[in-house]
Design a protein around this motif. Structure first.
Motif, PDB file in Angstrom:
ATOM      1  N   ALA A  25     -21.592  21.760   0.809  1.00 50.95           N
ATOM      2  CA  ALA A  25     -20.253  21.235   0.494  1.00 50.95           C
ATOM      3  C   ALA A  25     -19.712  21.883  -0.769  1.00 50.95           C
ATOM      4  CB  ALA A  25     -20.297  19.710   0.341  1.00 50.95           C
ATOM      5  N   GLY A  26     -19.869  23.209  -0.851  1.00 47.93           N
ATOM      6  CA  GLY A  26     -19.175  23.985  -1.866  1.00 47.93           C
ATOM      7  C   GLY A  26     -17.822  24.425  -1.329  1.00 47.93           C
ATOM      8  N   ALA A  27     -17.163  25.305  -2.065  1.00 45.60           N
ATOM      9  CA  ALA A  27     -15.814  25.713  -1.665  1.00 45.60           C
ATOM     10  C   ALA A  27     -15.807  26.402  -0.312  1.00 45.60           C
ATOM     11  CB  ALA A  27     -15.212  26.630  -2.733  1.00 45.60           C
ATOM     12  N   SER A  28     -16.784  27.279  -0.049  1.00 45.16           N
ATOM     13  CA  SER A  28     -16.810  27.989   1.233  1.00 45.16           C
ATOM     14  C   SER A  28     -17.076  27.037   2.391  1.00 45.16           C
ATOM     15  CB  SER A  28     -17.881  29.086   1.212  1.00 45.16           C
ATOM     16  OG  SER A  28     -17.546  30.100   0.301  1.00 45.16           O
ATOM     17  N   GLY A  29     -18.046  26.139   2.213  1.00 48.61           N
ATOM     18  CA  GLY A  29     -18.361  25.197   3.281  1.00 48.61           C
ATOM     19  C   GLY A  29     -17.223  24.242   3.577  1.00 48.61           C
ATOM     20  N   LEU A  30     -16.567  23.745   2.531  1.00 49.49           N
ATOM     21  CA  LEU A  30     -15.471  22.789   2.737  1.00 49.49           C
ATOM     22  C   LEU A  30     -14.261  23.461   3.378  1.00 49.49           C
ATOM     23  CD1 LEU A  30     -15.778  20.729  -0.554  1.00 49.49           C
ATOM     24  CD2 LEU A  30     -16.333  19.956   1.765  1.00 49.49           C
ATOM     25  N   TRP A  31     -13.944  24.697   2.947  1.00 49.32           N
ATOM     26  CA  TRP A  31     -12.823  25.384   3.595  1.00 49.32           C
ATOM     27  C   TRP A  31     -13.135  25.712   5.049  1.00 49.32           C
ATOM     28  CZ3 TRP A  31      -8.024  25.175   3.158  1.00 49.32           C
ATOM     29  CH2 TRP A  31      -7.394  25.077   1.925  1.00 49.32           C
ATOM     30  N   SER A  32     -14.389  26.030   5.333  1.00 46.18           N
ATOM     31  CA  SER A  32     -14.767  26.258   6.728  1.00 46.18           C
ATOM     32  C   SER A  32     -14.549  25.002   7.551  1.00 46.18           C
ATOM     33  CB  SER A  32     -16.240  26.690   6.800  1.00 46.18           C
ATOM     34  OG  SER A  32     -16.449  27.896   6.093  1.00 46.18           O
ATOM     35  N   ALA A  33     -14.911  23.857   6.982  1.00 40.46           N
ATOM     36  CA  ALA A  33     -14.713  22.585   7.671  1.00 40.46           C
ATOM     37  C   ALA A  33     -13.234  22.297   7.901  1.00 40.46           C
ATOM     38  CB  ALA A  33     -15.358  21.459   6.862  1.00 40.46           C
ATOM     39  N   ILE A  34     -12.423  22.540   6.885  1.00 41.11           N
ATOM     40  CA  ILE A  34     -10.985  22.288   6.999  1.00 41.11           C
ATOM     41  C   ILE A  34     -10.373  23.154   8.098  1.00 41.11           C
ATOM     42  CG2 ILE A  34      -8.771  22.602   5.797  1.00 41.11           C
ATOM     43  CD1 ILE A  34     -10.315  21.789   3.203  1.00 41.11           C
ATOM     44  N   GLU A  35     -10.773  24.417   8.151  1.00 42.56           N
ATOM     45  CA  GLU A  35     -10.216  25.326   9.154  1.00 42.56           C
ATOM     46  C   GLU A  35     -10.661  24.963  10.571  1.00 42.56           C
ATOM     47  OE1 GLU A  35      -8.063  27.733   8.973  1.00 42.56           O
ATOM     48  OE2 GLU A  35      -7.773  27.754   6.803  1.00 42.56           O
ATOM     49  N   LEU A  36     -11.879  24.457  10.725  1.00 45.96           N
ATOM     50  CA  LEU A  36     -12.404  24.157  12.068  1.00 45.96           C
ATOM     51  C   LEU A  36     -12.034  22.753  12.549  1.00 45.96           C
ATOM     52  CD1 LEU A  36     -15.940  25.735  11.632  1.00 45.96           C
ATOM     53  CD2 LEU A  36     -14.174  26.520  13.229  1.00 45.96           C
ATOM     54  N   ALA A  37     -11.665  21.882  11.630  1.00 46.09           N
ATOM     55  CA  ALA A  37     -11.461  20.473  11.976  1.00 46.09           C
ATOM     56  C   ALA A  37     -10.412  20.209  13.064  1.00 46.09           C
ATOM     57  CB  ALA A  37     -11.105  19.677  10.720  1.00 46.09           C
ATOM     58  N   PRO A  38      -9.316  20.974  13.133  1.00 42.54           N
ATOM     59  CA  PRO A  38      -8.301  20.625  14.135  1.00 42.54           C
ATOM     60  C   PRO A  38      -8.804  20.591  15.573  1.00 42.54           C
ATOM     61  CG  PRO A  38      -7.370  22.135  12.527  1.00 42.54           C
ATOM     62  CD  PRO A  38      -8.845  22.064  12.258  1.00 42.54           C
ATOM     63  N   ASP A  39      -9.819  21.389  15.921  1.00 43.07           N
ATOM     64  CA  ASP A  39     -10.272  21.419  17.311  1.00 43.07           C
ATOM     65  C   ASP A  39     -11.792  21.396  17.450  1.00 43.07           C
ATOM     66  OD1 ASP A  39     -10.543  23.928  16.234  1.00 43.07           O
ATOM     67  OD2 ASP A  39      -9.131  24.898  17.602  1.00 43.07           O
ATOM     68  N   HIS A  40     -12.473  20.894  16.406  1.00 45.27           N
ATOM     69  CA  HIS A  40     -13.927  20.739  16.472  1.00 45.27           C
ATOM     70  C   HIS A  40     -14.329  19.427  15.791  1.00 45.27           C
ATOM     71  CE1 HIS A  40     -13.443  25.112  16.897  1.00 45.27           C
ATOM     72  NE2 HIS A  40     -14.643  25.125  17.471  1.00 45.27           N
ATOM     73  N   ASP A  41     -15.433  18.859  16.258  1.00 46.98           N
ATOM     74  CA  ASP A  41     -16.063  17.774  15.517  1.00 46.98           C
ATOM     75  C   ASP A  41     -16.960  18.421  14.470  1.00 46.98           C
ATOM     76  OD1 ASP A  41     -14.926  15.682  16.986  1.00 46.98           O
ATOM     77  OD2 ASP A  41     -16.466  15.862  18.540  1.00 46.98           O
ATOM     78  N   VAL A  42     -16.704  18.137  13.198  1.00 50.10           N
ATOM     79  CA  VAL A  42     -17.389  18.835  12.112  1.00 50.10           C
ATOM     80  C   VAL A  42     -18.111  17.839  11.215  1.00 50.10           C
ATOM     81  CG1 VAL A  42     -17.135  20.412  10.157  1.00 50.10           C
ATOM     82  CG2 VAL A  42     -15.602  20.623  12.130  1.00 50.10           C
ATOM     83  N   VAL A  43     -19.370  18.137  10.924  1.00 47.68           N
ATOM     84  CA  VAL A  43     -20.144  17.396   9.950  1.00 47.68           C
ATOM     85  C   VAL A  43     -20.598  18.371   8.872  1.00 47.68           C
ATOM     86  CG1 VAL A  43     -22.222  16.032   9.502  1.00 47.68           C
ATOM     87  CG2 VAL A  43     -20.951  15.690  11.624  1.00 47.68           C
ATOM     88  N   VAL A  44     -20.377  18.010   7.618  1.00 45.93           N
ATOM     89  CA  VAL A  44     -20.850  18.806   6.488  1.00 45.93           C
ATOM     90  C   VAL A  44     -22.034  18.091   5.863  1.00 45.93           C
ATOM     91  CG1 VAL A  44     -20.286  19.773   4.217  1.00 45.93           C
ATOM     92  CG2 VAL A  44     -18.545  19.731   6.024  1.00 45.93           C
ATOM     93  N   LEU A  45     -23.132  18.806   5.687  1.00 46.50           N
ATOM     94  CA  LEU A  45     -24.336  18.251   5.070  1.00 46.50           C
ATOM     95  C   LEU A  45     -24.537  18.907   3.710  1.00 46.50           C
ATOM     96  CD1 LEU A  45     -26.759  18.285   8.146  1.00 46.50           C
ATOM     97  CD2 LEU A  45     -25.217  16.464   7.413  1.00 46.50           C
ATOM     98  N   GLU A  46     -24.718  18.093   2.695  1.00 46.56           N
ATOM     99  CA  GLU A  46     -24.860  18.590   1.329  1.00 46.56           C
ATOM    100  C   GLU A  46     -26.089  17.955   0.687  1.00 46.56           C
ATOM    101  OE1 GLU A  46     -25.084  19.926  -2.191  1.00 46.56           O
ATOM    102  OE2 GLU A  46     -23.530  20.809  -0.910  1.00 46.56           O
ATOM    103  N   ALA A  47     -26.948  18.794   0.119  1.00 45.76           N
ATOM    104  CA  ALA A  47     -28.190  18.297  -0.467  1.00 45.76           C
ATOM    105  C   ALA A  47     -27.942  17.431  -1.690  1.00 45.76           C
ATOM    106  CB  ALA A  47     -29.095  19.466  -0.834  1.00 45.76           C
ATOM    107  N   GLY A  48     -26.873  17.703  -2.436  1.00 47.14           N
ATOM    108  CA  GLY A  48     -26.549  16.906  -3.612  1.00 47.14           C
ATOM    109  C   GLY A  48     -25.224  16.192  -3.426  1.00 47.14           C
ATOM    110  N   ARG A  49     -24.344  16.403  -4.382  1.00 46.34           N
ATOM    111  CA  ARG A  49     -22.987  15.874  -4.263  1.00 46.34           C
ATOM    112  C   ARG A  49     -22.050  17.013  -3.895  1.00 46.34           C
ATOM    113  NH1 ARG A  49     -20.965  18.181  -8.542  1.00 46.34           N
ATOM    114  NH2 ARG A  49     -22.233  18.403 -10.421  1.00 46.34           N
ATOM    115  N   VAL A  50     -20.812  16.671  -3.580  1.00 44.03           N
ATOM    116  CA  VAL A  50     -19.799  17.692  -3.309  1.00 44.03           C
ATOM    117  C   VAL A  50     -19.642  18.569  -4.551  1.00 44.03           C
ATOM    118  CG1 VAL A  50     -17.332  18.067  -2.940  1.00 44.03           C
ATOM    119  CG2 VAL A  50     -18.549  16.350  -1.585  1.00 44.03           C
ATOM    120  N   GLY A  51     -19.701  19.890  -4.340  1.00 41.14           N
ATOM    121  CA  GLY A  51     -19.566  20.816  -5.458  1.00 41.14           C
ATOM    122  C   GLY A  51     -20.757  20.837  -6.387  1.00 41.14           C
ATOM    123  N   ALA A  52     -21.948  20.471  -5.882  1.00 36.35           N
ATOM    124  CA  ALA A  52     -23.121  20.396  -6.757  1.00 36.35           C
ATOM    125  C   ALA A  52     -23.686  21.761  -7.094  1.00 36.35           C
ATOM    126  CB  ALA A  52     -24.207  19.546  -6.099  1.00 36.35           C
TER     127      ALA A  52
END
Length: 402
Positions: free
Chosen positions: A17-44
């Motif tokens: 859940a860094g910048a690259s992962g979150l932007w990937s999620a944002i771009e894919l979200a309109p037509d995919h079910d997306v789950v982001v897994l982060e070992a720490g906190r967002v931006g850790a």
């Protein structure tokens, strides 16, 4: 693992859940079910400890459409979920004719871009634009990048996470991924310490942890490095027009929300084989900062370091041997595996990275060709990392923490 504990299938799992992962999620979200897994906190990871310089960098100048897209997105995000984009020009000082020519050569694709605001100014022009701010004796001039700005990286990570959630993305923090699961030559999900998530696609955007996670399938040659960020007290408060600056391998910029404070960045070092790097910057880097700021920045008579100085993060950032990122769904990897790592200027280019991941997942035409970022350019892992700005970490550090 007991298969009864498996979760129902998800279209896409994104690791990180860094910048690259979150932007990937944002771009894919309109037509995919997306789950982001982060070992720490967002931006850790490194995304939460970056210096917050946003603008065109030499590594990305050959891809002007990607640069322009990213800057436009930062501006459009301003005011969303507490995020502020502070428009500031970015000045790279050159000491010699040769350095000036090198700057122009590096940035030629952007110079050639019609309407793009990028110019080389003489020292007299710089002094006229920012009177009394800099002592430019010994410099030839500076490359002025108008399409630039300052951000708070923690604000940015929070805004991206909230934007992703608005679009239906599920973000699970404190959820490390132990392994990527395959069935034959196809990705089928990931395992965490608590359960298994099934997925048709896994995007590994875990920063320095990406290479270890994909190691069972492909070799991604990266090394971990840190750079040092320091907060330095100014003798007078910079005004709202004070630019972001680079000179003699030191970057500095005003802190918009910290009066009379500059954030100084640089001092890039490969991590040695140890669990954690020292938190204190190397003594040699501190001397370099003092030499540049006390001679060039008229707002700083004496470098006084204040609280809030840090390395990028204890695990560092990742970089490839040629300094270009890996943005790829490699042919020799399991179907459904997308790899994102080694993104230089990762914060600045994260909006583009998200679009690149979407094109890799969906097969859509990318904004720019992704051929330069394919993993197979490393036919054999190179023996040497030719990234001249990054040095081996020295063994001596000043006493105490900053």
């Amino acid at each position: 693992m007991d298969t009864d504990q498996s979760k129902e299938g998800e279209d896409v799992v994104i690791i990180g859940a860094g910048a690259s992962g979150l932007w990937s999620a944002i771009e894919l979200a309109p037509d995919h079910d997306v789950v982001v897994l982060e070992a720490g906190r967002v931006g850790a990871g490194a995304s939460g400890y970056a210096a917050g310089f946003v603008g065109p960098f030499a590594d990305w100048a050959p891809y002007p459409a990607a640069v322009e897209h990213s800057i436009e997105v930062f501006r459009s995000l301003d005011g969303s979920h507490g995020f502020t984009f502070h428009d500031r020009p970015y000045v790279e000082l050159a000491e010699t004719d040769a350095e000036r020519e090198s700057f122009v050569e590096d940035y030629q694709p952007l110079f050639d871009r019609e309407g793009y605001e990028l110019e080389y100014w003489s020292t007299s022009e710089l002094a006229g634009r920012w009177p009394g701010r800099f002592d430019l004796d010994g410099f030839d001039g500076g490359l002025v990048k108008v399409e630039s700005g300052i951000i708070d990286v923690r604000e940015y990570a929070t805004a991206l996470a909230e934007t992703a959630r608005e679009r239906g993305v599920e973000i699970r923090t404190q959820t490390p991924v132990e392994r990527i699961v395959t069935d034959g030559d196809t990705v089928v999900g990931v395992e965490t310490p608590d359960d298994r998530l099934e997925a048709e696609t896994v995007v590994c955007a875990a920063g320095a942890q990406t290479a270890p996670l994909v190691e069972p399938f492909v070799d991604v040659p990266t090394r971990q490095f840190i750079y040092c960020n320091l907060r330095v007290e100014a003798d007078r408060e910079p005004n709202d027009e004070y630019p972001m600056m680079y000179g003699r391998d030191v970057w500095w910029r005003p802190e918009p929300d910290r009066p009379q404070t500059f954030l100084v960045s640089g001092g890039m070092y490969f991590l040695p084989e140890r669990d954690r790097p020292p938190r204190s910057p190397p003594a040699e880097y501190l001397r370099e900062v003092e030499g540049v700021l006390e001679s060039v920045a008229n707002d700083i008579d004496e470098v006084r370091i204040v609280n809030g100085s840090y390395h990028t993060c204890s695990k560092g950032s990742a970089i490839t041997p040629d300094g270009r990122p890996v943005l790829d769904a490699p042919e020799n990897a399991p179907d459904g595996l997308v790899i994102v790592t080694g993104v230089t200027a990762g914060i600045s280019m994260s909006p583009f990275t998200g679009t690149a991941v979407r094109s890799l997942v969906t097969g859509e035409e990318p904004m720019v060709s992704l051929d330069p970022f394919e993993l197979d350019r490393f036919v054999e892992p190179p023996a040497d990392f030719r990234v001249h700005e990054i040095e081996e970490m020295p063994s001596t550090f000043p006493a105490g923490e900053y």
